[in-house]
Design an enzyme around this catalytic site. Structure first.
Site, mmCIF file in Angstrom:
data_model
loop_
_atom_site.group_PDB
_atom_site.id
_atom_site.type_symbol
_atom_site.label_atom_id
_atom_site.label_comp_id
_atom_site.label_asym_id
_atom_site.label_seq_id
_atom_site.Cartn_x
_atom_site.Cartn_y
_atom_site.Cartn_z
ATOM 1 N N HIS A 193 0.859 -1.191 0.000
ATOM 2 C CA HIS A 193 0.000 0.000 0.000
ATOM 3 C C HIS A 193 0.889 1.232 0.000
ATOM 4 O O HIS A 193 1.935 1.255 0.638
ATOM 5 C CB HIS A 193 -0.891 0.022 1.252
ATOM 6 C CG HIS A 193 -2.054 0.932 1.104
ATOM 7 N ND1 HIS A 193 -1.966 2.288 1.337
ATOM 8 C CD2 HIS A 193 -3.320 0.702 0.718
ATOM 9 C CE1 HIS A 193 -3.160 2.839 1.116
ATOM 10 N NE2 HIS A 193 -3.992 1.903 0.737
ATOM 11 N N ASP A 223 -7.929 -5.234 -0.189
ATOM 12 C CA ASP A 223 -8.390 -6.138 -1.259
ATOM 13 C C ASP A 223 -8.046 -7.589 -1.015
ATOM 14 O O ASP A 223 -8.535 -8.467 -1.730
ATOM 15 C CB ASP A 223 -7.780 -5.689 -2.591
ATOM 16 C CG ASP A 223 -8.316 -4.328 -2.996
ATOM 17 O OD1 ASP A 223 -7.519 -3.395 -3.168
ATOM 18 O OD2 ASP A 223 -9.545 -4.188 -3.074
HETATM 19 C C1 SDX Z 1 -6.143 0.015 -3.143
HETATM 20 O O1 SDX Z 1 -4.212 4.507 -2.145
HETATM 21 C C2 SDX Z 1 -5.271 3.882 -1.543
HETATM 22 O O2 SDX Z 1 -5.695 4.253 -0.510
HETATM 23 C C3 SDX Z 1 -5.859 2.685 -2.345
HETATM 24 C C4 SDX Z 1 -6.885 1.848 -1.578
HETATM 25 C C5 SDX Z 1 -8.164 2.602 -1.336
HETATM 26 O O3 SDX Z 1 -8.884 2.242 -0.403
HETATM 27 O O4 SDX Z 1 -8.510 3.518 -2.188
HETATM 28 O O5 SDX Z 1 -6.343 1.378 -0.364
HETATM 29 C C6 SDX Z 1 -7.297 0.630 -2.418
HETATM 30 O O6 SDX Z 1 -5.894 0.391 -4.291
HETATM 31 C C7 SDX Z 1 -5.266 -0.971 -2.409
HETATM 32 C C8 SDX Z 1 -4.075 -1.484 -3.284
HETATM 33 C C9 SDX Z 1 -4.615 -2.578 -4.240
HETATM 34 N N1 SDX Z 1 -3.555 -2.951 -5.165
HETATM 35 C C10 SDX Z 1 -2.865 -4.105 -5.040
HETATM 36 O O7 SDX Z 1 -3.017 -4.895 -4.105
HETATM 37 C C11 SDX Z 1 -1.886 -4.375 -6.180
HETATM 38 C C12 SDX Z 1 -0.583 -4.916 -5.597
HETATM 39 N N2 SDX Z 1 0.067 -3.846 -4.842
HETATM 40 C C13 SDX Z 1 1.088 -3.077 -5.499
HETATM 41 O O8 SDX Z 1 1.038 -2.954 -6.873
HETATM 42 C C14 SDX Z 1 1.527 -1.841 -4.723
HETATM 43 O O9 SDX Z 1 1.802 -2.251 -3.460
HETATM 44 C C15 SDX Z 1 0.623 -0.626 -4.681
HETATM 45 C C16 SDX Z 1 0.205 -0.200 -6.034
HETATM 46 C C17 SDX Z 1 -0.559 -0.874 -3.836
HETATM 47 C C18 SDX Z 1 1.434 0.518 -4.027
HETATM 48 O O10 SDX Z 1 2.463 0.800 -4.886
HETATM 49 P P1 SDX Z 1 3.587 1.901 -4.517
HETATM 50 O O11 SDX Z 1 3.283 2.604 -3.262
HETATM 51 O O12 SDX Z 1 3.822 2.714 -5.754
HETATM 52 O O13 SDX Z 1 4.807 1.001 -4.175
HETATM 53 P P2 SDX Z 1 5.901 0.564 -5.238
HETATM 54 O O14 SDX Z 1 5.222 -0.016 -6.448
HETATM 55 O O15 SDX Z 1 6.850 1.687 -5.408
HETATM 56 O O16 SDX Z 1 6.612 -0.667 -4.459
HETATM 57 C C19 SDX Z 1 7.690 -0.441 -3.546
HETATM 58 C C20 SDX Z 1 8.502 -1.740 -3.591
HETATM 59 C C21 SDX Z 1 8.926 -2.118 -5.018
HETATM 60 O O17 SDX Z 1 10.093 -2.922 -4.907
HETATM 61 P P3 SDX Z 1 11.571 -2.188 -5.024
HETATM 62 O O18 SDX Z 1 11.538 -1.363 -6.292
HETATM 63 O O19 SDX Z 1 11.693 -1.364 -3.753
HETATM 64 O O20 SDX Z 1 12.538 -3.365 -5.089
HETATM 65 O O21 SDX Z 1 7.675 -2.833 -3.143
HETATM 66 C C22 SDX Z 1 7.489 -3.755 -4.214
HETATM 67 C C23 SDX Z 1 7.820 -3.026 -5.483
HETATM 68 O O22 SDX Z 1 8.261 -3.914 -6.486
HETATM 69 N N3 SDX Z 1 6.074 -4.157 -4.156
HETATM 70 C C24 SDX Z 1 5.639 -5.399 -4.347
HETATM 71 C C25 SDX Z 1 4.248 -5.337 -4.153
HETATM 72 N N4 SDX Z 1 3.895 -4.072 -3.859
HETATM 73 C C26 SDX Z 1 5.036 -3.347 -3.864
HETATM 74 N N5 SDX Z 1 6.303 -6.540 -4.650
HETATM 75 C C27 SDX Z 1 5.520 -7.652 -4.779
HETATM 76 N N6 SDX Z 1 4.175 -7.674 -4.607
HETATM 77 C C28 SDX Z 1 3.520 -6.543 -4.303
HETATM 78 N N7 SDX Z 1 2.192 -6.545 -4.129
#
Ligand code: SDX
Length: 393
Positions: A272, A329
């Site tokens: 998140h 989710d």
């Molecule tokens: C919702 O913003 C809100 O409030 C949203 C929400 C709401 O109520 O409106 O809470 C609802 O959208 C919840 C999120 C649902 N999405 C997912 O579950 C999809 C999977 N999650 C990710 O794609 C991610 O965690 C996000 C999109 C939720 C957040 O992305 P960020 O903050 O941009 O984080 P990032 O992509 O920069 O990740 C930071 C690191 C990265 O690795 P490094 O580059 O540091 O090596 O964490 C890793 C990412 O690769 N990472 C994950 C991961 N989420 C982040 N690695 C594996 N699996 C994951 N799910």
């Protein structure tokens, strides 16, 4: 550019607005709507009560709430001519596409007042109309995909039960919404009702800041929510759990895939932007999963896989170092599945829950006369260059 602070793109550390609606502490895992904890509201309130709280800032007393509910029941139907738009959709049309088109078309059929300071009553009617018609439009988007006859609202039922009736009633069969299912839906919608300046809410605010109608701003929010990184994640979680199940329950294989930078696979429902601790909504939904499935006498192997996946990931340094926890989710789809909501409707359910938040945020920006949203950028393109005639290129 002078005067610009180089920020981490994606609004990662931007305060886009001032808001009094939702408080979120990502480190402590705190979520409050107008100061009330999400835990208390999910346990004690109804979804419409929470909708009123988010939009108008106070929990309604009995008289106010009865009038609010009555006004909503008066507006659950949509204009007959909207049926023609509706009938034009092929059964293959995705419910989210139908929902956003029909919500946007409300602008054509119903006056949408824009200024809550100048015409509060007219804006309140716009708000009532949208709250009232969204369940009808959402259920009809599903019935369209199923090729079923549409069910008109049954206003003898409360908000959640009426939605379930419109979703699942069928002319040749008796349908009574199960109170356990109604209660589960009420809780899930409350947990999704608002969440500060997330992607879809920021979309509603920036569209609303151009003085677009509430209907248009919400239709834009619906489309932002549809993305798999945002509201589309709940459907992706179920598909991920089913993939793990089909692969012999080999959870470690998918945890390793999610860590592999050469692999685009992510653990859906994990991570998140703000929560660097457990998403408080995920905690509540995880407990509710067990309660609701037990009450309904359902054993869903996907729940066991989800719990095992959470256990393995939260011991893995990759997830621990990046503070990646289950988000809203991760477990919600298991409840939706248990109460009979099909996966292609999961994001529609998210939109139904988030509607009061979108409305509250749109109303707040209009009441505070916020300027039109216009962020700047860091330019990384070419320096000035001269035009070269086509024959010389
Ligand atoms: C919702 O913003 C809100 O409030 C949203 C929400 C709401 O109520 O409106 O809470 C609802 O959208 C919840 C999120 C649902 N999405 C997912 O579950 C999809 C999977 N999650 C990710 O794609 C991610 O965690 C996000 C999109 C939720 C957040 O992305 P960020 O903050 O941009 O984080 P990032 O992509 O920069 O990740 C930071 C690191 C990265 O690795 P490094 O580059 O540091 O090596 O964490 C890793 C990412 O690769 N990472 C994950 C991961 N989420 C982040 N690695 C594996 N699996 C994951 N799910």
């Amino acid at each position: 550019q002078t005067g610009l602070v180089t920020l981490d793109i994606g609004y990662k550390n931007t305060g886009a607005t001032k808001s009094a609606i939702t408080f979120l502490d990502g480190d402590l895992g705190i979520l409050r709507y107008r100061g009330y904890s999400i835990e208390e509201l999910a346990e004690k309130a109804s979804f419409l009560e929470v909708a009123y709280l988010l939009i108008y800032g106070e929990l309604p007393n009995k008289e106010t709430f009865e009038k609010f509910k009555k006004d909503i029941t008066l507006h659950t139907l949509v204009h007959e001519d909207m049926r023609k738009i509706f009938d034009g959709f092929p059964a293959s049309a995705h419910p989210m596409g139908v929902l956003s088109s029909l919500v946007c078309s409300l602008t054509a059929f119903y006056p949408a007042s824009l200024n809550p300071n100048r015409s509060p009553d007219a804006v309140n009617l716009t708000i009532i109309r949208l709250l009232a018609k969204m369940p009808t439009i959402a259920a009809w988007s599903y019935k369209n995909e199923m090729g079923h006859p549409l069910n008109y609202p049954n206003n003898a039922l409360d908000y959640c039960a009426n939605f379930l009736y419109m979703m699942f009633a069928y002319p040749t069969e008796k349908y009574e919404p199960d109170p356990v299912v109604v209660d589960a839906l009420n809780k899930l919608l409350i947990l999704h009702a608002d969440h500060e300046q997330n992607c879809s809410t920021s979309t509603v605010r920036i569209v609303g800041s151009s003085q677009a109608s509430l209907y248009s701003a919400v239709a834009a929010g619906i489309n932002a929510l549809w993305g798999p990184l945002h509201g589309g994640a709940n459907q992706e979680v179920i598909e991920m759990l089913e993939m793990i199940q089909a692969d012999g329950g080999n959870i470690q294989k998918y945890v390793d895939k999610a860590k592999d930078k050469n692999d685009t696979f992510r653990l859906m429902g994990f991570g998140h932007r703000v929560y660097k601790n457990f998403d408080p909504r995920a905690r509540i939904i995880k407990v509710a999963c067990d309660n609701i499935l037990n009450k309904l006498g359902i054993h869903d192997p996907l729940l066991e896989i989800a719990k095992k996946l959470e256990e393995i990931a939260l011991k893995d340094p990759y997830f621990v170092e990046r503070k990646l926890y289950p988000n809203v989710d991760f477990y919600s789809g298991i409840i939706y599945k248990a109460i009979g909501i099909p996966t292609e409707m999961f994001t529609v359910m998210f939109a139904l829950g988030r509607l009061p938040g979108w409305i509250a945020q749109w109303r707040e920006l209009n009441m505070s006369r916020e300027p039109i949203g216009r962020p700047r950028q860091i330019y990384i393109g070419e320096k000035e260059r001269k035009y070269v005639p086509m024959e010389n290129r």
